[in-house]
Design a protein around this motif. Sequence first.
Motif, PDB file in Angstrom:
ATOM      1  N   LEU A 166       0.709  -1.212  -0.079  1.00  0.00           N
ATOM      2  CA  LEU A 166       0.066   0.001  -0.092  1.00  0.00           C
ATOM      3  C   LEU A 166       0.843   1.027  -0.095  1.00  0.00           C
ATOM      4  O   LEU A 166       0.414   2.152  -0.474  1.00  0.00           O
ATOM      5  CB  LEU A 166      -1.038   0.054   1.423  1.00  0.00           C
ATOM      6  CG  LEU A 166      -2.304  -0.998   1.133  1.00  0.00           C
ATOM      7  CD1 LEU A 166      -3.035  -0.725   2.363  1.00  0.00           C
ATOM      8  CD2 LEU A 166      -2.894  -0.275  -0.052  1.00  0.00           C
ATOM      9  N   SER A 167       1.791   1.239   0.601  1.00  0.00           N
ATOM     10  CA  SER A 167       2.721   2.520   0.909  1.00  0.00           C
ATOM     11  C   SER A 167       3.447   2.934  -0.658  1.00  0.00           C
ATOM     12  O   SER A 167       3.414   3.932  -1.144  1.00  0.00           O
ATOM     13  CB  SER A 167       4.104   2.278   1.692  1.00  0.00           C
ATOM     14  OG  SER A 167       3.319   2.210   3.095  1.00  0.00           O
ATOM     15  N   GLY A 168       3.825   1.522  -1.163  1.00  0.00           N
ATOM     16  CA  GLY A 168       4.131   1.861  -2.679  1.00  0.00           C
ATOM     17  C   GLY A 168       3.156   2.340  -3.709  1.00  0.00           C
ATOM     18  O   GLY A 168       3.370   3.419  -4.418  1.00  0.00           O
ATOM     19  N   LEU A 169       1.747   1.611  -3.472  1.00  0.00           N
ATOM     20  CA  LEU A 169       0.817   2.206  -4.521  1.00  0.00           C
ATOM     21  C   LEU A 169       0.524   3.820  -4.072  1.00  0.00           C
ATOM     22  O   LEU A 169       0.136   4.526  -5.164  1.00  0.00           O
ATOM     23  CB  LEU A 169      -0.188   1.464  -4.074  1.00  0.00           C
ATOM     24  CG  LEU A 169      -0.382  -0.034  -4.827  1.00  0.00           C
ATOM     25  CD1 LEU A 169      -1.473  -0.750  -4.453  1.00  0.00           C
ATOM     26  CD2 LEU A 169      -0.256  -0.145  -6.380  1.00  0.00           C
ATOM     27  N   PHE A 170       0.356   4.137  -2.938  1.00  0.00           N
ATOM     28  CA  PHE A 170       0.190   5.352  -2.342  1.00  0.00           C
ATOM     29  C   PHE A 170       1.153   6.458  -3.013  1.00  0.00           C
ATOM     30  O   PHE A 170       0.929   7.613  -3.477  1.00  0.00           O
ATOM     31  CB  PHE A 170       0.117   5.483  -0.995  1.00  0.00           C
ATOM     32  CG  PHE A 170      -1.220   4.869  -0.308  1.00  0.00           C
ATOM     33  CD1 PHE A 170      -2.431   5.141  -1.078  1.00  0.00           C
ATOM     34  CD2 PHE A 170      -1.194   4.403   0.912  1.00  0.00           C
ATOM     35  CE1 PHE A 170      -3.404   4.379  -0.450  1.00  0.00           C
ATOM     36  CE2 PHE A 170      -2.360   4.118   1.691  1.00  0.00           C
ATOM     37  CZ  PHE A 170      -3.669   4.037   0.696  1.00  0.00           C
ATOM     38  N   ALA A 171       2.471   5.988  -2.926  1.00  0.00           N
ATOM     39  CA  ALA A 171       3.333   6.841  -3.116  1.00  0.00           C
ATOM     40  C   ALA A 171       3.540   7.079  -4.716  1.00  0.00           C
ATOM     41  O   ALA A 171       3.953   8.132  -5.176  1.00  0.00           O
ATOM     42  CB  ALA A 171       4.827   6.328  -2.780  1.00  0.00           C
ATOM     43  N   GLU A 172       3.097   6.129  -5.602  1.00  0.00           N
ATOM     44  CA  GLU A 172       2.911   6.288  -7.082  1.00  0.00           C
ATOM     45  C   GLU A 172       2.035   6.913  -7.624  1.00  0.00           C
ATOM     46  O   GLU A 172       1.841   7.690  -8.402  1.00  0.00           O
ATOM     47  CB  GLU A 172       3.387   5.058  -7.521  1.00  0.00           C
ATOM     48  CG  GLU A 172       3.591   5.118  -9.072  1.00  0.00           C
ATOM     49  CD  GLU A 172       4.810   5.529  -9.450  1.00  0.00           C
ATOM     50  OE1 GLU A 172       4.801   5.947 -10.577  1.00  0.00           O
ATOM     51  OE2 GLU A 172       5.781   5.624  -8.473  1.00  0.00           O
ATOM     52  N   PHE A 173       0.718   6.710  -6.920  1.00  0.00           N
ATOM     53  CA  PHE A 173      -0.651   7.296  -7.465  1.00  0.00           C
ATOM     54  C   PHE A 173      -1.252   8.097  -6.716  1.00  0.00           C
ATOM     55  O   PHE A 173      -2.287   8.566  -7.390  1.00  0.00           O
ATOM     56  CB  PHE A 173      -1.542   5.682  -7.726  1.00  0.00           C
ATOM     57  CG  PHE A 173      -0.835   4.756  -8.866  1.00  0.00           C
ATOM     58  CD1 PHE A 173      -0.292   5.180 -10.046  1.00  0.00           C
ATOM     59  CD2 PHE A 173      -0.207   3.606  -8.261  1.00  0.00           C
ATOM     60  CE1 PHE A 173       0.158   4.362 -10.989  1.00  0.00           C
ATOM     61  CE2 PHE A 173       0.364   2.749  -9.244  1.00  0.00           C
ATOM     62  CZ  PHE A 173       0.595   3.186 -10.381  1.00  0.00           C
ATOM     63  N   VAL A 174      -1.296   8.326  -5.766  1.00  0.00           N
ATOM     64  CA  VAL A 174      -2.036   9.151  -4.827  1.00  0.00           C
ATOM     65  C   VAL A 174      -1.106  10.629  -4.223  1.00  0.00           C
ATOM     66  O   VAL A 174       0.155  10.413  -4.074  1.00  0.00           O
ATOM     67  CB  VAL A 174      -2.329   8.335  -3.501  1.00  0.00           C
ATOM     68  CG1 VAL A 174      -3.330   9.288  -2.698  1.00  0.00           C
ATOM     69  CG2 VAL A 174      -3.161   7.185  -3.867  1.00  0.00           C
ATOM     70  N   ALA A 175      -2.126  11.543  -4.326  1.00  0.00           N
ATOM     71  CA  ALA A 175      -1.173  12.653  -3.618  1.00  0.00           C
ATOM     72  C   ALA A 175      -1.073  12.562  -2.231  1.00  0.00           C
ATOM     73  O   ALA A 175      -1.714  11.874  -1.532  1.00  0.00           O
ATOM     74  CB  ALA A 175      -2.204  13.885  -3.965  1.00  0.00           C
ATOM     75  N   MET A 176      -0.029  13.339  -1.660  1.00  0.00           N
ATOM     76  CA  MET A 176       0.453  13.300  -0.318  1.00  0.00           C
ATOM     77  C   MET A 176       0.765  11.853   0.129  1.00  0.00           C
ATOM     78  O   MET A 176       0.013  11.484   1.017  1.00  0.00           O
ATOM     79  CB  MET A 176      -0.545  13.823   0.584  1.00  0.00           C
ATOM     80  CG  MET A 176      -0.799  15.311   0.202  1.00  0.00           C
ATOM     81  SD  MET A 176      -1.892  16.389   1.415  1.00  0.00           S
ATOM     82  CE  MET A 176      -3.461  15.142   1.505  1.00  0.00           C
ATOM     83  N   TRP A 180      -0.865   9.370   3.573  1.00  0.00           N
ATOM     84  CA  TRP A 180      -1.988   8.623   3.540  1.00  0.00           C
ATOM     85  C   TRP A 180      -1.741   6.958   4.173  1.00  0.00           C
ATOM     86  O   TRP A 180      -2.331   6.508   4.606  1.00  0.00           O
ATOM     87  CB  TRP A 180      -2.503   8.465   2.076  1.00  0.00           C
ATOM     88  CG  TRP A 180      -3.534   9.441   1.575  1.00  0.00           C
ATOM     89  CD1 TRP A 180      -3.167  10.658   0.892  1.00  0.00           C
ATOM     90  CD2 TRP A 180      -4.727   9.733   2.250  1.00  0.00           C
ATOM     91  NE1 TRP A 180      -4.259  11.464   0.701  1.00  0.00           N
ATOM     92  CE2 TRP A 180      -5.214  11.052   1.524  1.00  0.00           C
ATOM     93  CE3 TRP A 180      -5.400   8.956   3.023  1.00  0.00           C
ATOM     94  CZ2 TRP A 180      -6.476  11.526   1.789  1.00  0.00           C
ATOM     95  CZ3 TRP A 180      -6.753   9.665   3.522  1.00  0.00           C
ATOM     96  CH2 TRP A 180      -7.320  10.939   2.926  1.00  0.00           C
ATOM     97  N   SER A 181      -0.480   6.724   3.978  1.00  0.00           N
ATOM     98  CA  SER A 181       0.190   5.388   4.504  1.00  0.00           C
ATOM     99  C   SER A 181      -0.435   5.394   5.911  1.00  0.00           C
ATOM    100  O   SER A 181      -0.750   4.341   6.665  1.00  0.00           O
ATOM    101  CB  SER A 181       1.511   5.242   4.313  1.00  0.00           C
ATOM    102  OG  SER A 181       1.601   5.009   2.879  1.00  0.00           O
ATOM    103  N   TYR A 182      -0.259   6.405   6.625  1.00  0.00           N
ATOM    104  CA  TYR A 182      -0.280   6.594   8.341  1.00  0.00           C
ATOM    105  C   TYR A 182      -1.648   6.902   8.717  1.00  0.00           C
ATOM    106  O   TYR A 182      -2.073   6.486   9.615  1.00  0.00           O
ATOM    107  CB  TYR A 182       0.833   7.684   8.654  1.00  0.00           C
ATOM    108  CG  TYR A 182       2.025   7.541   8.160  1.00  0.00           C
ATOM    109  CD1 TYR A 182       2.852   6.429   8.792  1.00  0.00           C
ATOM    110  CD2 TYR A 182       2.569   8.482   7.318  1.00  0.00           C
ATOM    111  CE1 TYR A 182       4.164   6.074   8.290  1.00  0.00           C
ATOM    112  CE2 TYR A 182       3.989   8.104   6.851  1.00  0.00           C
ATOM    113  CZ  TYR A 182       4.770   6.991   7.291  1.00  0.00           C
ATOM    114  OH  TYR A 182       6.016   6.525   6.751  1.00  0.00           O
ATOM    115  N   VAL A 183      -2.423   7.255   7.684  1.00  0.00           N
ATOM    116  CA  VAL A 183      -3.835   7.507   7.900  1.00  0.00           C
ATOM    117  C   VAL A 183      -4.530   6.294   8.039  1.00  0.00           C
ATOM    118  O   VAL A 183      -5.510   5.838   8.834  1.00  0.00           O
ATOM    119  CB  VAL A 183      -4.532   8.445   6.896  1.00  0.00           C
ATOM    120  CG1 VAL A 183      -6.245   8.388   7.085  1.00  0.00           C
ATOM    121  CG2 VAL A 183      -4.148   9.871   6.844  1.00  0.00           C
TER     122      VAL A 183
END
Length: 411
Positions: A166-176, A180-183
């Motif tokens: 999830l951290s990798g997906l958030f880092a590549e495709f999601v703003a901020m 979000w990983s920590y939310v």
Amino acid sequence: MRRARQLPEADLQQAPSRPGTRRAFWAAAFVLAIALWSSGAPSVLYPLYAEQWGLSPVVVTSVFATYQLALVVALPLFGNLSDVFGRRCVMIGGVALIGASALVFAVAPNVGFLFAGRVLQGLGAGLAMGAATASLVENNTSASPRFASSAATVSTAVGLTAALALSGLFAEFVAMPLVWSYVVLLVLAVVNIWLLVLSPDDRPTVRRRWRPQAPKVPTGIRLGFMISTLSVALAYCVGAIFLSLGAHMIREFADTENSALIGVILACSSATIGVTGLLLSRISAHASVLAGAVVTLLSLVLMAAASAFGSLPLFFGWCIVGGVAYALAFTGGLGLINRLAPAHHRGASLSLLYVVAYALQAGTAIGVGAIATGGTLATAVLVAAAVLGAMCVAVIVLISIARRSGHISSA
């Protein structure tokens, strides 16, 4: 030959006779997943932090190791807390600290906040992990006493796999992506606390006064404890290299900055841990420890070769073989200490095991980072492979001595 020390079956596991035992078991498994989720959540993001704030490899690995160092401080002070106040109460406090760490990471404006967040994560895991592992043993939902150790391995693997992917997906495709990983981690911590509150109260019927307990091993199990601890430490030390510098290694070998790809590759290793863990409930603890040491040797060869040749296929092979080795070494080490430690010392014994294992993991991470900063990443990995290879040989020798002397059996 002296007879191997055996515990009564009632001491090895607690049959699911009281109401809520199954709920308590899975809530404790969730705690272990949360603890490893928090440990792995920043791993894919370390290169982003390094670019944003100009961090050297030794700073990155020091941030990683702060988690382990906080655990080393917390466990000797509070390792026996759950033996006195009950597993559930201590797990709630630990998960609450992990939730607080997620807030610190989410708002971090500089590297100082990363250190503070890792301290909170380490303190939270220090409270929760020994209590959760003991709770799994005491609320075992299976007829097999080895199931609890396998469940611990699978739970930690699930938490780590999800965090990395999830951290990798958030880092590549999601703003901020650094938020979000920590939310997600904070939300999971809240859910876990709610499940623990719904679990049965497990405070001991005989109340004892709590005081910090100096680390010690119950008489008669010291050799077994040493083998268990070195086995778990092997898994953790190889994991330290993987989690602190794995993302940097993939970027270098594959010449890619695709965080989603990096996260998926790293998650393959932890997924392998989980799959292997599912197959280990019928394997004896000593056999798992021995196999873990042998397979770890093979994984270290792959790790060194991947770094020396800059090969992504070899790195991926290390991920898979290293995942199998981790599951064998970790499950075997926990299974052995769970079988040997008396019930009234189980929380303290597990906590001391984690103290030593995490201290060695922190030393590995900082040492590798320092060598990589002063020299090259390839040199750092080769030195680590040699040192950890010697630990593997030590485990093989010790378990052979223990078998011959009757300190452990094949049960």
